[in-house]
Design an enzyme around this catalytic site. Sequence first.
Site, mmCIF file in Angstrom:
data_model
loop_
_atom_site.group_PDB
_atom_site.id
_atom_site.type_symbol
_atom_site.label_atom_id
_atom_site.label_comp_id
_atom_site.label_asym_id
_atom_site.label_seq_id
_atom_site.Cartn_x
_atom_site.Cartn_y
_atom_site.Cartn_z
ATOM 1 N N LYS A 204 0.845 -1.200 0.000
ATOM 2 C CA LYS A 204 0.000 0.000 0.000
ATOM 3 C C LYS A 204 0.879 1.249 0.000
ATOM 4 O O LYS A 204 0.653 2.179 -0.758
ATOM 5 C CB LYS A 204 -0.937 -0.013 1.203
ATOM 6 C CG LYS A 204 -1.863 1.175 1.236
ATOM 7 C CD LYS A 204 -2.882 1.094 2.346
ATOM 8 C CE LYS A 204 -3.721 2.375 2.343
ATOM 9 N NZ LYS A 204 -4.626 2.459 3.468
ATOM 10 N N GLU A 210 10.756 -4.604 4.104
ATOM 11 C CA GLU A 210 10.851 -5.993 3.669
ATOM 12 C C GLU A 210 10.500 -6.138 2.186
ATOM 13 O O GLU A 210 11.194 -6.796 1.417
ATOM 14 C CB GLU A 210 9.879 -6.878 4.481
ATOM 15 C CG GLU A 210 10.241 -7.060 5.932
ATOM 16 C CD GLU A 210 9.607 -6.011 6.839
ATOM 17 O OE1 GLU A 210 9.281 -4.905 6.362
ATOM 18 O OE2 GLU A 210 9.446 -6.317 8.032
ATOM 19 N N GLY A 260 -4.679 -2.123 5.156
ATOM 20 C CA GLY A 260 -3.902 -3.271 4.672
ATOM 21 C C GLY A 260 -4.532 -4.608 5.026
ATOM 22 O O GLY A 260 -4.692 -5.486 4.174
ATOM 23 N N ARG A 261 -4.928 -4.765 6.299
ATOM 24 C CA ARG A 261 -5.438 -6.077 6.717
ATOM 25 C C ARG A 261 -6.870 -6.328 6.276
ATOM 26 O O ARG A 261 -7.427 -7.387 6.553
ATOM 27 C CB ARG A 261 -5.288 -6.225 8.233
ATOM 28 C CG ARG A 261 -5.856 -5.099 9.050
ATOM 29 C CD ARG A 261 -5.401 -5.156 10.507
ATOM 30 N NE ARG A 261 -5.821 -3.971 11.262
ATOM 31 C CZ ARG A 261 -5.138 -2.845 11.326
ATOM 32 N NH1 ARG A 261 -3.991 -2.723 10.673
ATOM 33 N NH2 ARG A 261 -5.576 -1.818 12.022
ATOM 34 N N GLU A 346 -3.767 -6.816 15.130
ATOM 35 C CA GLU A 346 -3.325 -5.495 14.671
ATOM 36 C C GLU A 346 -4.486 -4.507 14.743
ATOM 37 O O GLU A 346 -4.282 -3.317 14.961
ATOM 38 C CB GLU A 346 -2.748 -5.576 13.247
ATOM 39 C CG GLU A 346 -1.923 -4.359 12.863
ATOM 40 C CD GLU A 346 -1.102 -4.550 11.587
ATOM 41 O OE1 GLU A 346 0.048 -4.984 11.653
ATOM 42 O OE2 GLU A 346 -1.636 -4.250 10.499
ATOM 43 N N HIS A 377 -2.676 -33.418 18.258
ATOM 44 C CA HIS A 377 -1.507 -34.187 18.712
ATOM 45 C C HIS A 377 -0.385 -33.264 19.159
ATOM 46 O O HIS A 377 0.767 -33.682 19.252
ATOM 47 C CB HIS A 377 -1.055 -35.121 17.579
ATOM 48 C CG HIS A 377 -2.154 -36.036 17.164
ATOM 49 N ND1 HIS A 377 -2.402 -37.239 17.780
ATOM 50 C CD2 HIS A 377 -3.151 -35.877 16.238
ATOM 51 C CE1 HIS A 377 -3.464 -37.804 17.232
ATOM 52 N NE2 HIS A 377 -3.948 -36.990 16.297
ATOM 53 N N LYS A 502 8.838 -0.319 13.604
ATOM 54 C CA LYS A 502 9.509 -0.093 12.306
ATOM 55 C C LYS A 502 10.557 0.993 12.454
ATOM 56 O O LYS A 502 11.659 0.895 11.916
ATOM 57 C CB LYS A 502 8.478 0.359 11.259
ATOM 58 C CG LYS A 502 7.599 -0.721 10.715
ATOM 59 C CD LYS A 502 6.750 -0.126 9.597
ATOM 60 C CE LYS A 502 5.658 -1.051 9.150
ATOM 61 N NZ LYS A 502 4.719 -0.439 8.226
HETATM 62 O O1 F6P Z 1 2.792 -4.259 9.726
HETATM 63 C C1 F6P Z 1 2.235 -3.010 9.599
HETATM 64 C C2 F6P Z 1 1.691 -2.791 8.258
HETATM 65 O O2 F6P Z 1 1.531 -1.436 8.154
HETATM 66 C C3 F6P Z 1 0.382 -3.534 8.013
HETATM 67 O O3 F6P Z 1 -0.712 -2.885 8.528
HETATM 68 C C4 F6P Z 1 0.389 -3.628 6.545
HETATM 69 O O4 F6P Z 1 -0.553 -4.552 6.103
HETATM 70 C C5 F6P Z 1 1.816 -4.037 6.308
HETATM 71 O O5 F6P Z 1 2.551 -3.246 7.230
HETATM 72 C C6 F6P Z 1 2.323 -3.838 4.904
HETATM 73 O O6 F6P Z 1 2.239 -2.500 4.523
HETATM 74 P P1 F6P Z 1 2.359 -2.095 3.005
HETATM 75 O O7 F6P Z 1 1.238 -2.702 2.265
HETATM 76 O O8 F6P Z 1 2.303 -0.599 3.013
HETATM 77 O O9 F6P Z 1 3.693 -2.594 2.492
#
Ligand code: F6P
Length: 539
Positions: A204, A210, A260-261, A346, A377, A502
């Site tokens: 987003k 990452e 995002g979620r 979250e 199990h 972060k």
């Molecule tokens: O982990 C925090 C977060 O902001 C989530 O809410 C989001 O889904 C994720 O990082 C990834 O964010 P982006 O889509 O901006 O890379």
Amino acid sequence: MTPLTQMPEWQALADQRQALAGRHLNQLFAADPQRFSRLSLRWGELLADFSRQRLTAETLGLLVSLAEARDLAGFLRRMTAGEAINATENRAALHIALRAEQPYRVTGRDVLPEVRATQARMRELSEAIRSGAWHGSGGAPIEAVVNLGIGGSDLGPRMAVQALGEYADPQRAVRFVANIDPAEFADTVRDLDPKRTLFIVSSKTFTTQETLANARAARAWLGDADPSRHFLAVSNNLAAAQAFGIPAQNCLAMAEWVGGRFSMWSAIGLPLACSIGMDAFEDLLAGAREMDEHFLSAPYAENLPVLMALVGLWNIDFLGAESLAVIPYAHRLGLLPAYLQQLEMESNGKRVTLDNREVGCATAPILWGMAGSVGQHAFHQLFYQGTRLTPIDFIVPVGDASPEQEALVANALAQGAALMKGKSLEEARSQLLAAGKSPAEAAHLAPHLACPGNQPSTTLLMSSLTPRLLGSLIALYEHKVTVQGCLWGINSFDQWGVEHGKQMAREILPGMLSGKGEFDSSTAGLLAAIRAWRKPRAG
Ligand code: F6P
């Protein structure tokens, strides 16, 4: 607004807890032969059985009164009107518009046309990929789609691709890379051909460390391949995607008003559309839309997401449950707990209300779980004889009547029943005597076999695991989270805590590289040990 825990409706629930204290689920069933029909709800091809929860119809009535007193209806009106209910970020939370057939407005603008335009683009792209018409730069069709994203830009489509594996295109692999650990990227692409691989960079913000690291790894792995044949992007920050080198025609927009979620219904779902096809993806949207309609119209006492939310709140705030185990009895739903972890934790892992007070009660549970019957199990022992109260959601797609499927479903039902009933000391002793133990041995061992029972669970049956019902199931949990957030008075739609983590990672990285920086003594000591162990890089 009166603080939640000072409301008379809250006090009535505290009294109800006292009234029910010490009553075993077995007693509640014995006292009411109609308990299942009173405390279960069938909606289309879903059935939720709340009768194994430690409550009565009266408790549910009191919980419904709490929802009314917290003006859930007003909150939902503001949500559907596109108001900035995500107040700390001044944004709407309008994921329901992504599966709607009716107009929804954000700051006065109908967003349906842009939703439809994105869906049309998703169809074009997924069909081009699935038909083999989309060629890599060497002229060969794409055989593997790899999504690079994390959190909400990964978990939803990753979970759904696995869940709907039965519907997947066998010609094309759809894979996911989320971790900044380069091992995940390396393992994912090891058997892939760069000339036949397409990456979707899903972010987003297009600033997530990452995802950008993995996008750079993908660019290096592709070598001299033309990025326009091997990269798509989904983002709300299209300028950054283009600055990375992904041409405008390969970029799909994601709206600001989608968290995002809550975004798997948006272009973030493109990997899923590539796997199951856009028609099946639209079935998923239809299932979610049906749940939305139910949620927004059914009376609370017959409203599946509202009841799920209220039962969860009862367990957390009145019975003191710290966690919620989600156990799908379907191998393909194995990633559902991970998906729901982000959705619930979250969203509602918060302690401050929208009017800047301490919330005054516990909020989101620690959500965890794995597919049954495997978990039986591993950790079910704790459910049977441990010291903790652990409510469970058993999710059971009924499926066909094959002997294997019957065995799976029977296991799910047996777990819920056994955890509820338990095994008395007397039953344990008789069992031991029947197995040939002496009366002395039986008396000695019986306490180790006895199980207190009374573990609360909800069983959610679904007729089968189809795109449509998966859509309904996920929307059900989304709305559950929204209702709980509204009742607790917190903002379910921001994640400032994660932002803090972060920021810390951004500060530590330069210190690790340079050996300089101001850190607490623990971090400084760990950094020193890391530097001492690091072998200098060759060259
Ligand atoms: O982990 C925090 C977060 O902001 C989530 O809410 C989001 O889904 C994720 O990082 C990834 O964010 P982006 O889509 O901006 O890379």
